[in-house]
Design a protein around this motif. Sequence first.
Motif, PDB file in Angstrom:
ATOM      1  N   PRO A 127       0.814  -1.217   0.000  1.00  0.00           N
ATOM      2  CA  PRO A 127       0.000   0.000   0.000  1.00  0.00           C
ATOM      3  C   PRO A 127       0.850   1.270   0.000  1.00  0.00           C
ATOM      4  O   PRO A 127       0.507   2.245  -0.679  1.00  0.00           O
ATOM      5  CB  PRO A 127      -0.811  -0.099   1.301  1.00  0.00           C
ATOM      6  N   VAL A 128       1.954   1.249   0.743  1.00  0.00           N
ATOM      7  CA  VAL A 128       2.824   2.434   0.784  1.00  0.00           C
ATOM      8  C   VAL A 128       3.369   2.730  -0.610  1.00  0.00           C
ATOM      9  O   VAL A 128       3.314   3.855  -1.099  1.00  0.00           O
ATOM     10  CB  VAL A 128       3.984   2.228   1.791  1.00  0.00           C
ATOM     11  N   PHE A 129       3.879   1.678  -1.266  1.00  0.00           N
ATOM     12  CA  PHE A 129       4.451   1.861  -2.598  1.00  0.00           C
ATOM     13  C   PHE A 129       3.400   2.392  -3.575  1.00  0.00           C
ATOM     14  O   PHE A 129       3.627   3.355  -4.308  1.00  0.00           O
ATOM     15  CB  PHE A 129       5.028   0.540  -3.100  1.00  0.00           C
ATOM     16  N   ARG A 130       2.219   1.765  -3.554  1.00  0.00           N
ATOM     17  CA  ARG A 130       1.167   2.172  -4.485  1.00  0.00           C
ATOM     18  C   ARG A 130       0.719   3.606  -4.223  1.00  0.00           C
ATOM     19  O   ARG A 130       0.497   4.383  -5.139  1.00  0.00           O
ATOM     20  CB  ARG A 130      -0.037   1.232  -4.362  1.00  0.00           C
ATOM     21  N   LEU A 131       0.599   3.938  -2.924  1.00  0.00           N
ATOM     22  CA  LEU A 131       0.130   5.283  -2.548  1.00  0.00           C
ATOM     23  C   LEU A 131       1.084   6.335  -3.087  1.00  0.00           C
ATOM     24  O   LEU A 131       0.667   7.327  -3.702  1.00  0.00           O
ATOM     25  CB  LEU A 131       0.036   5.372  -1.020  1.00  0.00           C
ATOM     26  N   VAL A 132       2.387   6.102  -2.879  1.00  0.00           N
ATOM     27  CA  VAL A 132       3.377   7.087  -3.316  1.00  0.00           C
ATOM     28  C   VAL A 132       3.368   7.205  -4.837  1.00  0.00           C
ATOM     29  O   VAL A 132       3.315   8.307  -5.393  1.00  0.00           O
ATOM     30  CB  VAL A 132       4.785   6.718  -2.799  1.00  0.00           C
ATOM     31  N   VAL A 133       3.387   6.042  -5.519  1.00  0.00           N
ATOM     32  CA  VAL A 133       3.467   6.076  -6.984  1.00  0.00           C
ATOM     33  C   VAL A 133       2.192   6.684  -7.575  1.00  0.00           C
ATOM     34  O   VAL A 133       2.233   7.426  -8.547  1.00  0.00           O
ATOM     35  CB  VAL A 133       3.720   4.655  -7.537  1.00  0.00           C
ATOM     36  N   ARG A 134       1.058   6.387  -6.945  1.00  0.00           N
ATOM     37  CA  ARG A 134      -0.195   6.906  -7.479  1.00  0.00           C
ATOM     38  C   ARG A 134      -0.293   8.417  -7.288  1.00  0.00           C
ATOM     39  O   ARG A 134      -0.804   9.123  -8.151  1.00  0.00           O
ATOM     40  CB  ARG A 134      -1.381   6.208  -6.818  1.00  0.00           C
ATOM     41  N   SER A 135       0.207   8.901  -6.159  1.00  0.00           N
ATOM     42  CA  SER A 135       0.026  10.329  -5.906  1.00  0.00           C
ATOM     43  C   SER A 135       1.129  11.169  -6.527  1.00  0.00           C
ATOM     44  O   SER A 135       0.914  12.337  -6.847  1.00  0.00           O
ATOM     45  CB  SER A 135      -0.078  10.596  -4.397  1.00  0.00           C
ATOM     46  N   GLY A 137       3.091  10.119  -9.255  1.00  0.00           N
ATOM     47  CA  GLY A 137       3.413   9.753 -10.634  1.00  0.00           C
ATOM     48  C   GLY A 137       4.474   8.675 -10.671  1.00  0.00           C
ATOM     49  O   GLY A 137       5.115   8.391  -9.670  1.00  0.00           O
ATOM     50  N   ASN A 138       4.648   8.067 -11.873  1.00  0.00           N
ATOM     51  CA  ASN A 138       5.584   6.950 -11.920  1.00  0.00           C
ATOM     52  C   ASN A 138       6.871   7.296 -12.665  1.00  0.00           C
ATOM     53  O   ASN A 138       7.330   6.561 -13.509  1.00  0.00           O
ATOM     54  CB  ASN A 138       4.920   5.699 -12.487  1.00  0.00           C
ATOM     55  N   SER A 139       7.438   8.439 -12.309  1.00  0.00           N
ATOM     56  CA  SER A 139       8.766   8.738 -12.848  1.00  0.00           C
ATOM     57  C   SER A 139       9.777   7.836 -12.142  1.00  0.00           C
ATOM     58  O   SER A 139       9.495   7.248 -11.107  1.00  0.00           O
ATOM     59  CB  SER A 139       9.113  10.195 -12.606  1.00  0.00           C
ATOM     60  N   ARG A 140      10.975   7.745 -12.700  1.00  0.00           N
ATOM     61  CA  ARG A 140      11.983   6.843 -12.147  1.00  0.00           C
ATOM     62  C   ARG A 140      12.323   7.224 -10.708  1.00  0.00           C
ATOM     63  O   ARG A 140      12.405   6.371  -9.825  1.00  0.00           O
ATOM     64  CB  ARG A 140      13.236   6.912 -13.038  1.00  0.00           C
ATOM     65  N   ALA A 141      12.464   8.550 -10.469  1.00  0.00           N
ATOM     66  CA  ALA A 141      12.842   8.990  -9.127  1.00  0.00           C
ATOM     67  C   ALA A 141      11.782   8.612  -8.104  1.00  0.00           C
ATOM     68  O   ALA A 141      12.097   8.151  -7.001  1.00  0.00           O
ATOM     69  CB  ALA A 141      13.062  10.507  -9.120  1.00  0.00           C
ATOM     70  N   VAL A 216       4.025  -0.656 -10.716  1.00  0.00           N
ATOM     71  CA  VAL A 216       3.913   0.574 -11.498  1.00  0.00           C
ATOM     72  C   VAL A 216       2.861   0.461 -12.596  1.00  0.00           C
ATOM     73  O   VAL A 216       2.456   1.441 -13.183  1.00  0.00           O
ATOM     74  CB  VAL A 216       5.295   0.945 -12.095  1.00  0.00           C
ATOM     75  N   LYS A 217       2.411  -0.749 -12.844  1.00  0.00           N
ATOM     76  CA  LYS A 217       1.383  -0.901 -13.877  1.00  0.00           C
ATOM     77  C   LYS A 217       0.168  -0.076 -13.511  1.00  0.00           C
ATOM     78  O   LYS A 217      -0.430  -0.258 -12.458  1.00  0.00           O
ATOM     79  CB  LYS A 217       0.999  -2.379 -14.005  1.00  0.00           C
ATOM     80  N   ARG A 218      -0.214   0.788 -14.415  1.00  0.00           N
ATOM     81  CA  ARG A 218      -1.208   1.777 -14.024  1.00  0.00           C
ATOM     82  C   ARG A 218      -2.614   1.219 -13.937  1.00  0.00           C
ATOM     83  O   ARG A 218      -3.252   1.272 -12.906  1.00  0.00           O
ATOM     84  CB  ARG A 218      -1.184   2.929 -15.030  1.00  0.00           C
ATOM     85  N   ARG A 219      -3.079   0.687 -15.033  1.00  0.00           N
ATOM     86  CA  ARG A 219      -4.477   0.278 -15.070  1.00  0.00           C
ATOM     87  C   ARG A 219      -4.681  -1.068 -14.391  1.00  0.00           C
ATOM     88  O   ARG A 219      -5.765  -1.382 -13.969  1.00  0.00           O
ATOM     89  CB  ARG A 219      -4.965   0.189 -16.526  1.00  0.00           C
TER      90      ARG A 219
END
Lengths: 230, 263
Positions: A127-135, A137-141, A216-219
Amino acid sequence: MGWPMHVPDGFIDAPVSLAAGGVAVIGVAVCLRGARRSLDEATAPLAGLVAVFIFAAQMFNFPVGLGTSGHLMGAALAAILIGPYAGPLAVTVVLMIQALLFADGGITALGLNIINMALVPTLVAWPVFRLVVRSLGNSRAVVIGAAAVAGWLSIVASSLAFAFEYWLGGTTALDVGAVTLAMVGVHVVIGLVEGLITALIVGAVFALRPDLVAGVKRRRAEQESVEVAA
Amino acid sequence: MPTTTSSVLTERLYVSRESRIHGLPAHVKILVVLGSVVAIVATPPTAVWAFLLYFVLVRLLLLAAHIPFRTVAPRLLVELPFVVFALLLPVFGTGPRVSVGPVTLSEAGLWAAWGLLAKATLGVMLSVILASTTSTADFVNGLQRLRLPEVLVQMTAAMVRYVNVVVDEWHRMSRAREARGFEARGPRAWPMLGRSLGALFIRAYERGERVHLAMLARGYSGRMPELDSRATVPLATWLAAASVPVCFAVVAVLANMLGGLGG
């Protein structure tokens, strides 16, 4: 320094160990259900090779200096790479082989180890990973930063789970509050190693094969990347 | 430097001998070890005599399996991190203290440390007996007969087949790095190691895809055909095997009834 520390036989008393076995069975069943759409008997060999990778990565020592080294636990890594259901299943297979063939982690403590090193860390890291990436964006950094935080928290969560089990079924010779403080304190630091290594590996995979980073898969966030290549 | 592993990881575990324990089906052996260790774990540490009996029983099992003690000894090292923890118990333990030489130690802590070390050592020794008398193929078959979900069985099967391949691949990558002058000294080497492990993941995953497609092409549909045709285990074998955990359980029950020290 020795993380991952697999709980051996006799560290937690028999009733709590057996109860943990029951909880682990339920958790693994939930994962099997959750991964059903992408992971079945036919695609299992592919997931098995991911388990081999986790096993090899755990074995490797990262030199910290002064003769000490850190290990990877790998639960956060597995979840980020192959998803929140297949990930803990891969770690579970690793733990099972370590307990039964390598005597690493007690056979009666297998349930405890599955809870501490597969289920609980995934429950926090994913959940932590998804929350950060979702809010953000999925740039490399962002992906690398999210992996670092997820890896770090996964170890802290794992140590909290251990402290809880110790409170339930450990020896009464130690003050539980002190054990909890010491365990969590130490793992807040050790977790930094896990976070860094997780971030480095996820970063490397994301640069070369971003399609293999399930987190990182979006959909299709909940769909595992363990799929037939066709 | 990448240490600890010989190139054929899983073959180091199995000690090929002719013995009754080697001949037992794997699922029976797993249950025997599990039952025995549960009995050990349920024994109060103060019943020292019970643990001495356990060690005698384990020694007899090693003899019956024709496994020399020197094969077992090095593998006890996996407990080391917990030995450190155990040594801290008497120092930081609570309750009444006893003086041992120049220092005073917690009595409860001393018992806890002894119990922890004895139980963990016995557990490791029994696991080593299991691992050194069971080939990996039999082991996978045993998991299947224990009704482990088929997905996990097939994951395990793939894992034991490919663990040596992937670990060897990692050693080749390490050697290649060293040949280029790389030396893993401290955290500054981590970015390189992280990239290498990332590459290892991709290689393992892609190997998994190739293996999987090759298996499908040969008619694999989720079950290895040769694993299914196994005879049922005769009752006599079950009874003979059950005698082992029963011995451990009898000692455990007596230890719980009689208690420790005085008993």
